[in-house]
Design an enzyme around this catalytic site. Structure first.
Site, PDB file in Angstrom:
ATOM      1  N   ASP A  11       0.871  -1.178   0.000  1.00 54.91           N
ATOM      2  CA  ASP A  11       0.000   0.000   0.000  1.00 54.91           C
ATOM      3  C   ASP A  11       0.908   1.228   0.000  1.00 54.91           C
ATOM      4  O   ASP A  11       2.105   1.097  -0.263  1.00 54.91           O
ATOM      5  CB  ASP A  11      -0.914  -0.042   1.234  1.00 54.91           C
ATOM      6  CG  ASP A  11      -2.264   0.592   0.954  1.00 54.91           C
ATOM      7  OD1 ASP A  11      -2.310   1.828   0.807  1.00 54.91           O
ATOM      8  OD2 ASP A  11      -3.253  -0.146   0.873  1.00 54.91           O
ATOM      9  N   ASP A  27      -0.278   2.247  18.663  1.00 59.34           N
ATOM     10  CA  ASP A  27      -1.242   1.154  18.543  1.00 59.34           C
ATOM     11  C   ASP A  27      -0.879   0.208  17.402  1.00 59.34           C
ATOM     12  O   ASP A  27      -1.590  -0.750  17.143  1.00 59.34           O
ATOM     13  CB  ASP A  27      -2.641   1.744  18.313  1.00 59.34           C
ATOM     14  CG  ASP A  27      -3.752   0.783  18.710  1.00 59.34           C
ATOM     15  OD1 ASP A  27      -3.463  -0.201  19.408  1.00 59.34           O
ATOM     16  OD2 ASP A  27      -4.908   1.012  18.305  1.00 59.34           O
ATOM     17  N   HIS A  59      -3.581   5.862   3.408  1.00 60.98           N
ATOM     18  CA  HIS A  59      -4.347   4.660   3.072  1.00 60.98           C
ATOM     19  C   HIS A  59      -3.731   3.381   3.650  1.00 60.98           C
ATOM     20  O   HIS A  59      -4.442   2.522   4.192  1.00 60.98           O
ATOM     21  CB  HIS A  59      -4.443   4.569   1.544  1.00 60.98           C
ATOM     22  CG  HIS A  59      -5.397   3.540   1.041  1.00 60.98           C
ATOM     23  ND1 HIS A  59      -5.017   2.263   0.716  1.00 60.98           N
ATOM     24  CD2 HIS A  59      -6.726   3.603   0.787  1.00 60.98           C
ATOM     25  CE1 HIS A  59      -6.063   1.577   0.279  1.00 60.98           C
ATOM     26  NE2 HIS A  59      -7.121   2.372   0.316  1.00 60.98           N
ATOM     27  N   ASN A  95      -4.752  -2.762  23.278  1.00 56.18           N
ATOM     28  CA  ASN A  95      -3.932  -2.142  24.314  1.00 56.18           C
ATOM     29  C   ASN A  95      -4.610  -0.928  24.957  1.00 56.18           C
ATOM     30  O   ASN A  95      -3.950  -0.024  25.424  1.00 56.18           O
ATOM     31  CB  ASN A  95      -2.606  -1.691  23.691  1.00 56.18           C
ATOM     32  CG  ASN A  95      -2.833  -0.728  22.528  1.00 56.18           C
ATOM     33  OD1 ASN A  95      -3.980  -0.534  22.094  1.00 56.18           O
ATOM     34  ND2 ASN A  95      -1.779  -0.131  22.025  1.00 56.18           N
ATOM     35  N   ASN A  97     -14.090  -0.320  -6.151  1.00 55.18           N
ATOM     36  CA  ASN A  97     -15.379   0.329  -5.855  1.00 55.18           C
ATOM     37  C   ASN A  97     -15.902   1.146  -7.024  1.00 55.18           C
ATOM     38  O   ASN A  97     -15.997   2.358  -6.938  1.00 55.18           O
ATOM     39  CB  ASN A  97     -15.237   1.290  -4.655  1.00 55.18           C
ATOM     40  CG  ASN A  97     -14.670   0.618  -3.441  1.00 55.18           C
ATOM     41  OD1 ASN A  97     -14.859  -0.567  -3.253  1.00 55.18           O
ATOM     42  ND2 ASN A  97     -13.967   1.360  -2.618  1.00 55.18           N
ATOM     43  N   ALA A 125      -7.408  -8.126  -8.944  1.00 54.29           N
ATOM     44  CA  ALA A 125      -8.186  -9.106  -8.177  1.00 54.29           C
ATOM     45  C   ALA A 125      -8.742 -10.206  -9.074  1.00 54.29           C
ATOM     46  O   ALA A 125      -8.935 -11.336  -8.637  1.00 54.29           O
ATOM     47  CB  ALA A 125      -9.326  -8.399  -7.444  1.00 54.29           C
ATOM     48  N   SER A 148     -11.327  -1.447   0.011  1.00 55.98           N
ATOM     49  CA  SER A 148     -10.020  -1.220   0.650  1.00 55.98           C
ATOM     50  C   SER A 148     -10.041  -1.648   2.105  1.00 55.98           C
ATOM     51  O   SER A 148      -9.048  -2.159   2.624  1.00 55.98           O
ATOM     52  CB  SER A 148      -9.657   0.269   0.626  1.00 55.98           C
ATOM     53  OG  SER A 148      -8.927   0.582  -0.510  1.00 55.98           O
TER      54      SER A 148
END
Lengths: 215, 758
Positions: free
Chosen positions: B264, B273, B296, B309, B397, B407, B460
């Site tokens: 990406d 995080d 993204h 966490n 999309n 894909a 996505s």
């Protein structure tokens, strides 16, 4: 027999190229019509039709010439979108070909930039059936059928004035080649020509496209 | 009076067993007596007996603190392992307890001893084995239990019962004030489990609960955005999530061995995080480390691997190694052009550097041999022993009925679509024949590059969730191949949204729909299946086509299932009513003999139960074809007025499709008159002898068809089942119908007169 005939044909082409070869000159007139290798690319065994765009081109020039090129383009009102070529990161390139170069997309057809000085390479943009725009970079990559075919690849590069950059640093079964304005054709034409000799497993032109995130 | 009698009986019952208990001074005899004195292991929960199975290699042990260290060393000498549980018992939770009275317990040190029965009897105050429940979870029982009275006036009864059974009455709990605490010793007439059951079964008390020791997973995810992560737990529209909380309860033991390459536009490396793997690559410059070109990539990566966490969001696979491979998008600042060869190199770099899973939430229209070859390389050459990387792509999309490139470029890719919170395809999500699976991805929380959270939508956001589930599958079974992981995800998908999922010849992993693929990814079912997948049969053997009224056999291999804790539950066929009974069938054998007495499409299922009580079925679609022979038209009678209301057809078919006054499943009739189609109305008359040769049957056209049936429009088709239109029929003309009717009336009149004459 068929392969022999093909090699003979290549030899003829080679002789033809050698006779008109001039390393310092502009692109020589190839003995065969290179337009037959234009406007498509091979997707495995399938020919994918391409349509040439008249408003976009790919160019390559040395880093030291960026001001000159930029000024010339500005003078004729053409925009340029440029970024560094990292050829040394993708190929062994022991000779340092195209080592300090900048690549760019210019928003005009190739006919309108033929007179721009200092350009190492010019190639058109195309659209495919899905209307996606595809630019042709200077690079093409070839996978041999056998390692022993390497001399044939080098010979074909020499015949067509294509730079042999060596093995791909990451995809090590690939050999990386690069076209310049001195080559007999652009990377699309050369990839098609190389592939259609039947000597290689694949010959893939370098594409640049826009990749879309999906949200 | 009655209660007193119960107590008395209980005491008598206990007295009868007392010898047993007394014989074992140091170790309490385990086994709890029900009211009928049946020895079994269980506890009470909400008036239900929860069965337990005793373990012989793990014990709860109470010892004096002063001798505890020596005791641990003695355990180790005999190969046992003692894990300290409670150093000293703090009785502050009991109101007004006398320290002196319970001094021995206050100074007691409790251990969990594994590896066999503790044999240092003289230093042990109390010991009792562990148990397992039906979910195979280990449960220890301490020496304490607690009781809730029905009435405060019952307190003397509790004290009396405690005294009678040698149980210490500790007092009222200070926090849970309705509870009274009790404790067993070696002098008690049973351990805490037995005593709690005995006390409860007297009927005197509302509850009597033994203190249980269990391993608690961090079952509550405390990340602040978690309540909004409806994709993980949809509390508004139940069932329309990836079933994450159940998956979470299974645990992800080897998740930190799994590497997910997020191909990406880069992932921020400083987000608390979102810890990243130390290896990363920038495919734009072909150098390390990766570069952040936009937000993204971070949005995607967080859905896979955000930590649990108490910060930000909860990722699906916390602890997974996230390997950013940066590429540049057209919308990113600066130039927006990307070399296909460089993307290919990025993929190759990830595969060669150990990526197990490639998560790719991007696409473009230019089919590239460079990229295709690398996807194939990842699928076949990736991971140890060429198990293959799991390659996950978003379908994009564009609201199109075709899945976008890449894909759609390789059947080994998991192509992921976007589902809304009500289980429907998001209108923008591309779909079509290459769609494999969907994930909930319409406005879900994720992490942003500015260390906060944001909302994210589209395929996505769907793609990384499937990549995350694939990581969980590998954590449960690292030996699975790429294809096996894909099969598990597809086989266990949830059939949500009310779509007409159906079996397709080129879709072997269950029912499928072009807008939803196999359905909504199910993290729980997938993780539960993963450890056992290699022993599971992959398909049902047997014919895909059968002849009506002829027996056929189907079979599955059940080798190794029992050892893996998998139960084969037999066979089923849908539609079950179709055959109106099976000529011969044995539902529990691994071979299933069945006769289809109807026609159309059937689904044969072999049904299993996986550990954790998870249902799992293999399916096979069987076609029992209909064979029309050239039908004939005949007038069989009926009300001819108005003329043409009844299209009366006599047709022959090789099988009877009209049985008992109804059509068989999957079949329909229609009339087509001069190019216009009409649904059938089936009359209640006509007959089909069940002889396989067929005979006449009657169809009654819609009443308005009469306007089309006349002496001038005589073409009529009968269609039986989809695409099975018969030869055109010659519809009787109006005059012909009138003539036939008059003949019948005349024949009937003559017959009546003849009868009268006789």
């Amino acid at each position: 027999m068929k392969k022999f005939a093909m090699l003979l044909g290549l030899a003829v082409v080679c002789v033809g190229f050698s006779t008109c070869r001039d390393k310092n000159s502009e692109k020589p007139e190839p003995p065969i019509d290179m337009t037959q290798y234009d406007n498509y690319y091979m997707y495995y065994e399938e020919k994918i039709e391409l349509e040439k765009l008249n408003n976009k081109s790919y160019i390559l020039f040395e880093n030291k010439d960026i001001q000159v090129v930029s000024q010339q383009l500005t003078d004729i009102g053409i925009e340029m979108e440029a970024w560094p070529l990292n050829i040394s990161n993708s190929a062994e390139n022991p000779n340092g070909y195209l080592k300090n170069c900048t690549q760019a997309v210019v928003y005009v057809g190739i006919e309108e930039i033929n007179e721009i000085k200092k350009l190492i390479y010019i190639a058109p943009f195309y659209t495919d059936l899905s209307r996606e725009e595809i630019g042709i970079t200077a690079e093409l990559s070839v996978v041999l059928k056998r390692e022993s075919d390497l001399p044939k690849l080098k010979q074909l590069c020499e015949n067509n004035r294509v730079l042999f950059l060596g093995k791909d640093t990451i995809r090590t079964e690939y050999y990386i080649l690069a076209c310049t304005q001195a080559s007999m054709g652009n990377a699309l034409q050369m990839a098609n020509l190389f592939y259609e000799t039947g000597l290689f497993e694949t010959a893939i032109p370098g594409f640049i496209t826009t990749i879309h995130p999906i949200n | 009076m009655k209660k007193t009698l119960v107590i008395l009986l209980a005491i008598i019952g206990l007295s009868a067993c007392q010898d047993n208990i007394s014989e074992n001074v140091q170790e309490i005899t385990i086994g709890t007596r029900s009211a009928t004195n049946t020895l079994e292991y269980y506890y009470w929960c909400n008036e239900e007996k929860i069965p337990l199975r005793i373990l012989t290699d793990k014990y709860f042990v109470l010892t004096e603190t002063t001798t505890s260290e020596n005791l641990v060393q003695e355990f180790e000498k005999t190969g046992q392992k003692a894990l300290s549980f409670r150093r000293e018992r703090n009785f502050s939770y009991i109101e007004g307890i006398s320290d002196n009275k319970f001094e021995i317990f206050k100074k007691a040190h409790s251990y969990i001893v594994s590896g066999g029965r503790p044999n240092t009897k003289d230093k042990i105050l109390y010991s009792t084995p562990f148990y397992k429940n039906i979910q195979d979870e280990e449960i220890g029982i301490t020496n304490e239990f607690s009781v809730i009275l029905k009435n405060d006036a019952d307190l003397p009864k509790l004290k009396h019962l405690a005294e009678e059974n040698g149980v210490l009455f500790l007092g009222k709990e200070a926090i849970r004030k309705e509870y009274y605490a009790l404790a067993c010793t070696i002098d008690s007439k049973g351990n805490a489990l037995e005593m709690a059951n005995l006390f409860y079964e007297t009927g005197l008390f509302e509850a009597a609960n033994p203190e249980m020791l269990t391993k608690i997973s961090p079952g509550v995810i405390m990340d602040p955005a978690f309540p909004d992560q409806w994709n993980l737990h949809n509390t508004t529209n139940l069932g329309n999530d990836i079933n994450y909380l159940n998956a979470y309860s299974l645990g992800f033991p080897h998740i930190d061995d799994v590497i997910v390459a997020v191909i990406d536009n880069g992932v921020v490396s400083h987000h608390p995080d979102l810890p990243l793997y130390h290896l990363s690559f920038d495919a734009h410059t072909l150098s390390t480390p990766s570069v952040v070109y936009g937000s993204h990539g971070t949005n995607c990566a967080a859905l896979i691997g955000a930590q649990h966490n108490n910060e930000g969001i909860a990722g699906i696979a916390p602890g997974v190694k996230l390997m950013p491979i940066s590429i540049k998008y057209d919308a990113d600042p600066g130039d927006g052009w990307t070399s296909s060869a460089d993307i290919a190199r990025g993929i190759r770099w990830a595969v060669n550097n150990g990526a197990d899973i490639l998560s790719c939430s991007w696409g473009n229209g230019g089919s590239s041999v460079d990229i295709n070859r690398e996807i194939q390389y990842a699928l076949t050459e990736g991971r140890d022993e060429n198990r293959g990387c799991i390659v996950v792509f978003a379908t994009m999309n564009d609201s199109r009925s075709t899945v976008s490139y890449p894909a759609n470029s390789n059947p080994g890719i998991l192509a992921v679509g976007n589902m809304t919170s009500i289980g429907k395809r998001n209108g923008s999500s591309n779909y079509g024949k290459e769609l494999d699976i969907v994930a909930p991805a319409s406005h879900i929380p994720t992490l942003s590059t500015n260390l906060g959270t944001t909302y994210f939508s589209g395929t996505s956001a769907a793609c990384p969730q499937v990549a995350g589930v694939a990581a969980l599958i590998l954590s449960a079974n690292p030996n699975l191949t790429s294809k096996q992981v894909g099969d598990i995800i597809e086989l266990t998908a949830q059939k949500v949204g009310g779509y007409g999922y159906s079996l397709k010849p080129d879709r072997p992993n269950g029912t499928w729909h072009s807008e939803m693929g196999y359905g909504l990814v199910d993290a729980y079912a997938a993780v539960a299946l993963a450890p056992h997948f290699s022993v599971m049969p992959q398909s049902i053997s047997g014919p895909e086509s059968a002849v009506w009224d002829t027996a056929v056999s189907y079979s599955v291999s059940t080798s190794g299932l029992q050892a893996a804790g998998i139960t084969f539950n037999g066979w089923s066929v849908v539609p079950s009513a179709a055959g109106d009974g099976w000529a011969s069938s044995n539902y529990s054998s691994t071979t299933f003999n069945v006769t289809f007495t109807g026609m159309g499409e059937y689904t044969v299922k072999a049904n299993f139960t996986l550990p954790g009580n998870i249902p799992y079925s293999l399916t096979k679609i069987v076609n029992v074809p209909v064979n029309l022979i050239t039908p004939q038209i005949a007038f069989l009678g009926g009300d001819p007025s108005p003329i043409g209301r009844y299209g009366v057809v006599s047709a022959g078919v090789t099988n009877p499709q009209y049985v008992g006054g109804r059509l068989m499943p999957g079949m329909s009739f229609e009339w087509q008159v001069n190019g216009e189609t009409f649904a059938e109305e089936i009359g209640g008359y006509g007959a089909f002898p069940n002889n396989g040769l067929g005979s006449s049957f009657a169809l009654r056209c819609r009443s308005h068809l009469r306007n089309y049936v006349s002496e001038w429009s005589n073409t009529l088709y009968v269609t039986v089942g989809p695409g099975m239109r018969g030869q055109p029929l010659s519809q009787p003309s109006r005059q012909e119908l009138e003539r036939l009717w008059l003949e019948m009336v005349e024949a009937a009149r003559e017959e009546a007169e003849s009868s009268r004459a006789e």
